[in-house]
Design a protein around this motif. Structure first.
Motif, PDB file in Angstrom:
ATOM      1  N   ILE A 390      28.729  17.991 123.085  1.00 52.58           N
ATOM      2  CA  ILE A 390      28.062  17.495 124.295  1.00 52.58           C
ATOM      3  C   ILE A 390      28.454  16.026 124.448  1.00 52.58           C
ATOM      4  O   ILE A 390      28.273  15.242 123.516  1.00 52.58           O
ATOM      5  CB  ILE A 390      26.516  17.573 124.162  1.00 52.58           C
ATOM      6  CG1 ILE A 390      26.077  18.956 123.664  1.00 52.58           C
ATOM      7  CG2 ILE A 390      25.830  17.220 125.474  1.00 52.58           C
ATOM      8  CD1 ILE A 390      24.595  19.018 123.286  1.00 52.58           C
ATOM      9  N   MET A 391      29.028  15.684 125.597  1.00 51.20           N
ATOM     10  CA  MET A 391      29.400  14.286 125.863  1.00 51.20           C
ATOM     11  C   MET A 391      28.955  13.967 127.290  1.00 51.20           C
ATOM     12  O   MET A 391      29.742  13.984 128.226  1.00 51.20           O
ATOM     13  CB  MET A 391      30.906  14.110 125.704  1.00 51.20           C
ATOM     14  CG  MET A 391      31.293  12.662 125.547  1.00 51.20           C
ATOM     15  SD  MET A 391      33.073  12.351 125.576  1.00 51.20           S
ATOM     16  CE  MET A 391      33.692  13.290 124.222  1.00 51.20           C
ATOM     17  N   PRO A 392      27.672  13.690 127.461  1.00 50.04           N
ATOM     18  CA  PRO A 392      27.122  13.599 128.816  1.00 50.04           C
ATOM     19  C   PRO A 392      27.374  12.243 129.476  1.00 50.04           C
ATOM     20  O   PRO A 392      27.593  11.249 128.784  1.00 50.04           O
ATOM     21  CB  PRO A 392      25.616  13.770 128.569  1.00 50.04           C
ATOM     22  CG  PRO A 392      25.397  13.188 127.220  1.00 50.04           C
ATOM     23  CD  PRO A 392      26.652  13.441 126.418  1.00 50.04           C
ATOM     24  N   PRO A 393      27.309  12.202 130.798  1.00 54.23           N
ATOM     25  CA  PRO A 393      27.298  10.896 131.464  1.00 54.23           C
ATOM     26  C   PRO A 393      25.975  10.187 131.151  1.00 54.23           C
ATOM     27  O   PRO A 393      24.979  10.831 130.802  1.00 54.23           O
ATOM     28  CB  PRO A 393      27.396  11.248 132.956  1.00 54.23           C
ATOM     29  CG  PRO A 393      26.988  12.676 133.070  1.00 54.23           C
ATOM     30  CD  PRO A 393      27.223  13.332 131.742  1.00 54.23           C
ATOM     31  N   TYR A 394      25.994   8.852 131.265  1.00 54.16           N
ATOM     32  CA  TYR A 394      24.848   8.074 130.782  1.00 54.16           C
ATOM     33  C   TYR A 394      23.615   8.159 131.686  1.00 54.16           C
ATOM     34  O   TYR A 394      22.572   7.598 131.368  1.00 54.16           O
ATOM     35  CB  TYR A 394      25.243   6.604 130.573  1.00 54.16           C
ATOM     36  CG  TYR A 394      26.509   6.414 129.758  1.00 54.16           C
ATOM     37  CD1 TYR A 394      26.881   7.358 128.791  1.00 54.16           C
ATOM     38  CD2 TYR A 394      27.341   5.316 129.946  1.00 54.16           C
ATOM     39  CE1 TYR A 394      28.042   7.211 128.051  1.00 54.16           C
ATOM     40  CE2 TYR A 394      28.500   5.152 129.200  1.00 54.16           C
ATOM     41  CZ  TYR A 394      28.854   6.105 128.261  1.00 54.16           C
ATOM     42  OH  TYR A 394      30.006   5.950 127.530  1.00 54.16           O
ATOM     43  N   CYS A 395      23.740   8.871 132.815  1.00 56.82           N
ATOM     44  CA  CYS A 395      22.576   9.031 133.698  1.00 56.82           C
ATOM     45  C   CYS A 395      21.795  10.299 133.351  1.00 56.82           C
ATOM     46  O   CYS A 395      20.793  10.601 133.992  1.00 56.82           O
ATOM     47  CB  CYS A 395      23.036   9.092 135.157  1.00 56.82           C
ATOM     48  SG  CYS A 395      24.141  10.482 135.455  1.00 56.82           S
ATOM     49  N   ILE A 396      22.230  11.020 132.338  1.00 55.64           N
ATOM     50  CA  ILE A 396      21.559  12.295 132.023  1.00 55.64           C
ATOM     51  C   ILE A 396      20.099  12.023 131.628  1.00 55.64           C
ATOM     52  O   ILE A 396      19.802  10.990 131.006  1.00 55.64           O
ATOM     53  CB  ILE A 396      22.312  13.054 130.901  1.00 55.64           C
ATOM     54  CG1 ILE A 396      21.849  14.510 130.846  1.00 55.64           C
ATOM     55  CG2 ILE A 396      22.146  12.385 129.542  1.00 55.64           C
ATOM     56  CD1 ILE A 396      22.868  15.474 130.378  1.00 55.64           C
ATOM     57  N   THR A 397      19.224  12.935 132.015  1.00 56.28           N
ATOM     58  CA  THR A 397      17.811  12.762 131.658  1.00 56.28           C
ATOM     59  C   THR A 397      17.499  13.570 130.396  1.00 56.28           C
ATOM     60  O   THR A 397      18.279  14.433 129.984  1.00 56.28           O
ATOM     61  CB  THR A 397      16.888  13.265 132.783  1.00 56.28           C
ATOM     62  OG1 THR A 397      17.092  14.690 132.917  1.00 56.28           O
ATOM     63  CG2 THR A 397      17.188  12.573 134.110  1.00 56.28           C
ATOM     64  N   ARG A 398      16.345  13.277 129.836  1.00 60.26           N
ATOM     65  CA  ARG A 398      15.913  14.000 128.637  1.00 60.26           C
ATOM     66  C   ARG A 398      15.839  15.507 128.923  1.00 60.26           C
ATOM     67  O   ARG A 398      16.298  16.326 128.132  1.00 60.26           O
ATOM     68  CB  ARG A 398      14.533  13.473 128.227  1.00 60.26           C
ATOM     69  CG  ARG A 398      14.062  13.934 126.915  1.00 60.26           C
ATOM     70  CD  ARG A 398      12.730  13.298 126.561  1.00 60.26           C
ATOM     71  NE  ARG A 398      12.669  12.984 125.150  1.00 60.26           N
ATOM     72  CZ  ARG A 398      12.557  13.886 124.191  1.00 60.26           C
ATOM     73  NH1 ARG A 398      12.481  15.151 124.480  1.00 60.26           N
ATOM     74  NH2 ARG A 398      12.514  13.526 122.924  1.00 60.26           N
ATOM     75  N   ASP A 399      15.271  15.849 130.084  1.00 60.98           N
ATOM     76  CA  ASP A 399      15.118  17.271 130.439  1.00 60.98           C
ATOM     77  C   ASP A 399      16.464  17.962 130.570  1.00 60.98           C
ATOM     78  O   ASP A 399      16.620  19.104 130.146  1.00 60.98           O
ATOM     79  CB  ASP A 399      14.365  17.402 131.777  1.00 60.98           C
ATOM     80  CG  ASP A 399      12.875  17.231 131.568  1.00 60.98           C
ATOM     81  OD1 ASP A 399      12.465  17.122 130.389  1.00 60.98           O
ATOM     82  OD2 ASP A 399      12.147  17.187 132.577  1.00 60.98           O
ATOM     83  N   GLU A 400      17.407  17.241 131.190  1.00 60.25           N
ATOM     84  CA  GLU A 400      18.734  17.848 131.364  1.00 60.25           C
ATOM     85  C   GLU A 400      19.406  18.074 130.006  1.00 60.25           C
ATOM     86  O   GLU A 400      19.997  19.130 129.764  1.00 60.25           O
ATOM     87  CB  GLU A 400      19.608  16.954 132.260  1.00 60.25           C
ATOM     88  CG  GLU A 400      19.178  17.009 133.732  1.00 60.25           C
ATOM     89  CD  GLU A 400      19.734  15.871 134.571  1.00 60.25           C
ATOM     90  OE1 GLU A 400      19.629  15.956 135.817  1.00 60.25           O
ATOM     91  OE2 GLU A 400      20.234  14.869 134.021  1.00 60.25           O
ATOM     92  N   LEU A 401      19.270  17.094 129.127  1.00 62.31           N
ATOM     93  CA  LEU A 401      19.881  17.246 127.806  1.00 62.31           C
ATOM     94  C   LEU A 401      19.213  18.380 127.043  1.00 62.31           C
ATOM     95  O   LEU A 401      19.874  19.190 126.375  1.00 62.31           O
ATOM     96  CB  LEU A 401      19.772  15.920 127.030  1.00 62.31           C
ATOM     97  CG  LEU A 401      20.653  15.794 125.792  1.00 62.31           C
ATOM     98  CD1 LEU A 401      22.131  15.944 126.130  1.00 62.31           C
ATOM     99  CD2 LEU A 401      20.433  14.455 125.099  1.00 62.31           C
ATOM    100  N   SER A 402      17.918  18.457 127.187  1.00 63.93           N
ATOM    101  CA  SER A 402      17.201  19.498 126.466  1.00 63.93           C
ATOM    102  C   SER A 402      17.583  20.891 126.988  1.00 63.93           C
ATOM    103  O   SER A 402      17.678  21.861 126.226  1.00 63.93           O
ATOM    104  CB  SER A 402      15.723  19.166 126.565  1.00 63.93           C
ATOM    105  OG  SER A 402      14.957  20.236 126.768  1.00 63.93           O
TER     106      SER A 402
END
Ligand SMILES: Cc1ncc(COP(=O)(O)O)c(C=O)c1O
Length: 419
Positions: A390-402
């Motif tokens: 997982i290498m998300p953009p820095y705007c990702i939210t906790r919910d999205e990551l979860s």
């Protein structure tokens, strides 16, 4: 779904005839022409940093497009390139910036600078040293420095030999350092090139900052040039602006691309020390650094990169990165105790782990199945074989990551009977 004349990269069209057509993107989300929304959990091949269409970056692109679109960069210059070079060199501590347009070209430039540095001084140092499992791009020079395998087998006759160091697996770092000492002992090595702290396409393999520092020290002692390929790691991925910062080192040559424009436009820069520049600085025209691409330092791309630096200066980017790293640590804990997963790697905003399968590696049969499964869950994840990262953009939210972690756990259960 589309099919047509386009030949897509890293795509076996016989097995994957249709590409998903994307109409729009915003933040961490892609929107397909058929209306589907897809969470971009790999930052669109590791380029998008702050999120798609960051307003400051898009504004800068629009403004610059209205003033100057493109100009030859030999004998001519422009404000966006001058400002970008001044700010990057000042921030990173390497005084010269050479522009190009992709990660591969940034690395080609670095290799050519290293060779030119020695040749222009009349010193016979031509060998390149690189790490096992390395990936530095897809041009002939960068493939040569990269690991050999299915990616480049057809081109093997064209690739030059490099001295390959064993990867510094935890506990085995001495083997790497001993091999580096041996490779540099006779004073014939031109340069060592590494991906600092984490090897990307080679499987998201991590190693410690101390090892990076020790490699840099051996290079310094033996006067071997040290090239840091921060094409993937640069601009915050590993938790700091540069991965090299965690080791407290400044390389002789540093390659940046991907996140330099926040992931909005293609641009790359190879930063070089004074001595690298001076070795090419001469009234003898044969010592010129002979490299260019037509779009070198494209003004619109440079303006996007300046805007990206403004985002770093004016928004809490470091806090966002630190927060994501913390979430990755918390959320990956569950996977560490899940017997279906192994080899958890965390490096700043990046998390990677392997799914236990019989046929490991890039061609693991589970890879495409996982990709399809994640898409069916509205997620863009592109496992490297059985390695999920997982290498998300820095705007990702906790919910999205979860949501990403939920899908990964479910995928392991879903394919459980077959792994
Ligand atoms: C470490 C590293 N170097 C170089 C490259 C090549 O970059 P590009 O695809 O922009 O040519 C990549 C691409 O993933 C990379 O990860």
């Amino acid at each position: 779904m589309t099919s047509g004349p386009v030949w897509h990269p890293f795509t076996q069209h016989a097995l994957q005839p249709d590409a998903i057509s994307i109409a729009r993107a915003a933040g961490a989300w892609l929107e397909a022409t058929d209306g589907r929304r897809i969470l971009d959990a790999i930052s669109s091949w590791w380029v998008v940093t702050h999120g798609h269409r960051h307003p400051r970056i898009i504004d800068a692109i629009k403004k610059q497009a209205d003033a100057l679109d493109q100009v030859i960069f030999a004998g001519f210059t422009h404000d966006p390139a001058e400002e970008l070079a001044a700010r990057l060199t000042q921030r990173i501590g390497l005084p010269h910036a050479f522009f190009s347009d992709s990660g591969s070209t940034a690395v080609e430039v670095a290799l050519k600078m290293a060779l030119g540095f020695w040749r222009n001084q009349g010193i016979n140092r031509t060998r390149i040293i690189a790490l096992e499992h390395a990936y530095h791009g897809d041009t002939i020079g960068t493939m040569s420095a990269g690991a050999r395998g299915i990616f480049n087998a057809p081109y093997d006759p064209l690739l030059f030999d490099v001295i390959r160091l064993p990867f510094p697996n935890r506990g085995d770092e001495d083997k790497t350092l001993t091999a580096l000492k041996a490779a540099t002992a006779d004073g014939r090595a031109a340069a060592l090139i590494v991906e600092p702290l984490i090897l990307g396409a080679g499987g998201m393999l991590t190693y410690a900052p101390e090892t990076l520092r020790a490699m840099a020290a051996i290079c310094q002692q033996s006067q071997t040039l040290f090239i840091a390929d921060e094409v993937m790691t640069g601009f915050g991925r590993t938790g700091t602006l540069l991965a090299c910062h965690q080791a407290g080192i400044t390389p002789d040559i540093l390659c940046l691309a991907k996140g330099i424009t926040g992931g909005s436009l293609p641009l790359a820069v190879t930063l070089a020390s004074t001595s690298i520049f001076e070795a090419h600085y001469s009234e003898d025209r044969r010592k010129t650094f002979f490299h260019s691409s037509s779009y070198t330092a494209n003004p619109i791309a440079c303006a996007a990169a300046v805007a990206n630096l403004n985002v770093w200066d004016q928004e809490p980017v470091q806090e966002r990165i630190t927060q994501i790293a913390q979430w990755q640590r918390e959320m990956s804990e569950g996977l560490q105790t899940n017997p279906r997963f192994s080899d958890m790697r965390l490096c700043g905003t990046i998390a990677a782990f392997d799914l236990r399968v019989a046929d490991e590696g890039y061609l693991a049969s589970i890879g495409p199945k996982l990709y399809d499964y994640f898409l069916s869950r509205g997620l863009l994840l592109r496992p490297l074989g059985n390695t999920i990262y997982i290498m998300p953009p820095y705007c990702i939210t906790r919910d999205e990551l979860s949501r990403i972690y939920d899908a990964i756990r479910d995928a392991a259960d879903h394919f459980g009977a077959r792994i």
